[in-house]
Design a protein around this motif. Sequence first.
Motif, PDB file in Angstrom:
ATOM      1  N   ILE A 197       0.787  -1.213   0.195  1.00 42.10           N
ATOM      2  CA  ILE A 197       0.701  -0.211  -0.104  1.00 42.10           C
ATOM      3  C   ILE A 197       1.109   1.296   0.034  1.00 42.10           C
ATOM      4  CG2 ILE A 197      -1.823   1.020   1.326  1.00 42.10           C
ATOM      5  CD1 ILE A 197      -2.888  -1.519   2.144  1.00 42.10           C
ATOM      6  N   GLU A 198       2.236   1.363   0.815  1.00 39.69           N
ATOM      7  CA  GLU A 198       3.032   2.274   0.694  1.00 39.69           C
ATOM      8  C   GLU A 198       3.631   2.478  -0.721  1.00 39.69           C
ATOM      9  OE1 GLU A 198       5.998   1.700   3.529  1.00 39.69           O
ATOM     10  OE2 GLU A 198       5.293   1.271   5.572  1.00 39.69           O
ATOM     11  N   GLU A 199       3.417   1.374  -1.222  1.00 38.05           N
ATOM     12  CA  GLU A 199       4.146   1.538  -2.779  1.00 38.05           C
ATOM     13  C   GLU A 199       3.181   2.194  -3.707  1.00 38.05           C
ATOM     14  OE1 GLU A 199       7.117   0.257  -2.897  1.00 38.05           O
ATOM     15  OE2 GLU A 199       7.510   0.969  -5.146  1.00 38.05           O
ATOM     16  N   LEU A 200       2.262   1.656  -3.599  1.00 36.99           N
ATOM     17  CA  LEU A 200       1.100   2.587  -4.567  1.00 36.99           C
ATOM     18  C   LEU A 200       1.065   4.192  -3.894  1.00 36.99           C
ATOM     19  CD1 LEU A 200      -1.763   0.230  -4.018  1.00 36.99           C
ATOM     20  CD2 LEU A 200      -0.633   1.129  -5.790  1.00 36.99           C
TER      21      LEU A 200
ATOM     22  N   TYR B 239       2.832  10.460  -2.512  1.00 42.84           N
ATOM     23  CA  TYR B 239       2.570  10.987  -0.885  1.00 42.84           C
ATOM     24  C   TYR B 239       3.762  10.774  -0.655  1.00 42.84           C
ATOM     25  CZ  TYR B 239      -2.833  10.695  -1.822  1.00 42.84           C
ATOM     26  OH  TYR B 239      -3.872  10.574  -1.843  1.00 42.84           O
ATOM     27  N   ASP B 240       3.910  11.529   0.605  1.00 45.91           N
ATOM     28  CA  ASP B 240       4.943  11.314   1.710  1.00 45.91           C
ATOM     29  C   ASP B 240       4.936  10.428   2.406  1.00 45.91           C
ATOM     30  OD1 ASP B 240       6.850  12.274   3.003  1.00 45.91           O
ATOM     31  OD2 ASP B 240       6.086  13.994   4.050  1.00 45.91           O
ATOM     32  N   ILE B 241       5.724   9.597   3.707  1.00 48.73           N
ATOM     33  CA  ILE B 241       4.997   8.401   4.365  1.00 48.73           C
ATOM     34  C   ILE B 241       5.808   8.809   5.978  1.00 48.73           C
ATOM     35  CG2 ILE B 241       5.228   5.684   5.030  1.00 48.73           C
ATOM     36  CD1 ILE B 241       5.660   5.270   2.124  1.00 48.73           C
TER      37      ILE B 241
ATOM     38  N   ARG C  81       0.183  16.219   0.845  1.00 42.83           N
ATOM     39  CA  ARG C  81      -0.451  13.917   0.823  1.00 42.83           C
ATOM     40  C   ARG C  81       0.532  13.482   1.148  1.00 42.83           C
ATOM     41  NH1 ARG C  81       0.248  13.881  -5.965  1.00 42.83           N
ATOM     42  NH2 ARG C  81       1.485  15.783  -5.092  1.00 42.83           N
ATOM     43  N   MET C  82       0.009  13.387   1.910  1.00 43.84           N
ATOM     44  CA  MET C  82       0.530  11.829   3.127  1.00 43.84           C
ATOM     45  C   MET C  82      -0.236  11.010   3.649  1.00 43.84           C
ATOM     46  SD  MET C  82      -0.060  11.453   6.343  1.00 43.84           S
ATOM     47  CE  MET C  82      -0.807  11.870   8.012  1.00 43.84           C
ATOM     48  N   ILE C  83       0.708   9.705   3.964  1.00 45.51           N
ATOM     49  CA  ILE C  83       0.186   8.625   4.698  1.00 45.51           C
ATOM     50  C   ILE C  83       0.688   8.658   6.163  1.00 45.51           C
ATOM     51  CG2 ILE C  83      -1.185   7.035   2.516  1.00 45.51           C
ATOM     52  CD1 ILE C  83       1.483   5.251   2.404  1.00 45.51           C
ATOM     53  N   ALA C  84       0.224   7.782   7.047  1.00 48.43           N
ATOM     54  CA  ALA C  84       1.052   7.550   8.309  1.00 48.43           C
ATOM     55  C   ALA C  84       0.629   5.503   8.241  1.00 48.43           C
ATOM     56  CB  ALA C  84       0.261   8.013   9.152  1.00 48.43           C
ATOM     57  N   PRO C  85       1.365   4.975   8.412  1.00 45.11           N
ATOM     58  CA  PRO C  85       0.771   3.667   9.348  1.00 45.11           C
ATOM     59  C   PRO C  85       1.209   3.693  10.287  1.00 45.11           C
ATOM     60  CG  PRO C  85       2.836   3.661   7.435  1.00 45.11           C
ATOM     61  CD  PRO C  85       2.332   4.870   7.609  1.00 45.11           C
ATOM     62  N   GLY C  86       0.931   2.319  10.678  1.00 47.66           N
ATOM     63  CA  GLY C  86       1.406   2.405  12.421  1.00 47.66           C
ATOM     64  C   GLY C  86       0.143   1.339  13.233  1.00 47.66           C
ATOM     65  N   ARG C  87       0.935   1.190  14.457  1.00 46.06           N
ATOM     66  CA  ARG C  87      -0.125   0.962  15.092  1.00 46.06           C
ATOM     67  C   ARG C  87      -1.143   0.847  16.000  1.00 46.06           C
ATOM     68  NH1 ARG C  87       4.962  -2.236  16.481  1.00 46.06           N
ATOM     69  NH2 ARG C  87       5.221  -4.369  15.647  1.00 46.06           N
TER      70      ARG C  87
END
Length: 339
Positions: free
Chosen positions: A123-126, A132-134, A193-199
């Motif tokens: 998903i990050e790759e997409l 988008y910034d991570i 534009r950003m995404i933020a993955p995490g627990r």
Amino acid sequence: MIEISDIRTQLETARQKGILEFEQTDSPQTLYEKRTKYLGKKGEVKAVLRGLGALSPEERPQIGQLANEVADALEAAYQNRLAQLKSSESELRLTKDEVDITLPGTWTRRGAYHPLMRTQYEIEELFYSMGYDIAEGPEIESDYYNFEALNFPPDHPARDMQDTFFTKSGHVLRTHTSPVQIHYMETHKPPLRMIAPGRVYRCDSDITHSPMFTQIEGLVVDKNITFCDLKGTLEFLIHKFFSPDTITRFRPSYFPFTEPSAEVDIAVTDSSGHVTGWLEVLGCGMVNPAVFEAVGYDPERFTGFAFGLGIERFAMLKYGIRDIRLFYENDIRMLKQFR
Ligand code: FA5
């Protein structure tokens, strides 16, 4: 007075003793030392020749010739033994280091990404490919970032929407990745534009809910961002991640930090393609102007959309995993299917 016969005897003795000693020597190093003992500058053969002065001029060449013969014989015996030692040494090495080529080889087991990491990276790759910034944020949050800045009013029942773990100091284990929106907007200016993955953590547990799970937050802020941008982006994500014919459903919903809000479900189908159920995979909506005010953005100039998806839910649908708890048990039989 030295007799020629004495010298002959000494030379013959040296020849016999030397040859015998060479034959009884077992290492090339000692053999070389023995060779020096007989044939070296201070060796026994040279020592005999030093007594030559006492002989008559006729006798000297006879002894010289004999000395040469003895030296040649000793050198030959030395070379002979050296060759023997070397060949038995390499034979020994061959038997010692013997390899049974009929045995199965030693092989390294190949590792694999955990299905959740794999889903996250995909998903990050997409999103990365769309510019988008991570971003990342803390897992222990203050009430302000987890609730207040996201427009959850104090004592409002909305706080019960996400059963929260509190720490003794009054902090919370973040219940969603949405607080990263606030951290990010506090430190960046639009357009963004950003995404933020995490627990994230919630008091919640059954086959589709886990007390610790993972989300990916998404946030886009610019002039003239509309619900169409949100819908197009999420459909792009779902069709790329699953397949172009994946059936989605946008259902109206409520979140304090978005208005309007929606939840997205993905159809679960049987082998003949009939929809047998729906699984909710994410929440989303247009950023509530109250959130922009909390971070000092002008809601008259900017609009934005946000979403928060459950990585487990994406992985469950993609890989046909029915029980969310399988992700955390680290059962090797399950994990090795992802090699
Ligand atoms: C939220 O957490 C919102 N922060 C999402 C959001 C972000 C809305 C930005 C608007 C804008 P919700 O509680 O519905 O929403 O959780 C989002 C997703 O996380 C769910 O759709 C589901 O996929 C997943 N999820 C929620 N609870 C659990 C759980 N206990 N175990 C596993 N996945 C869960």
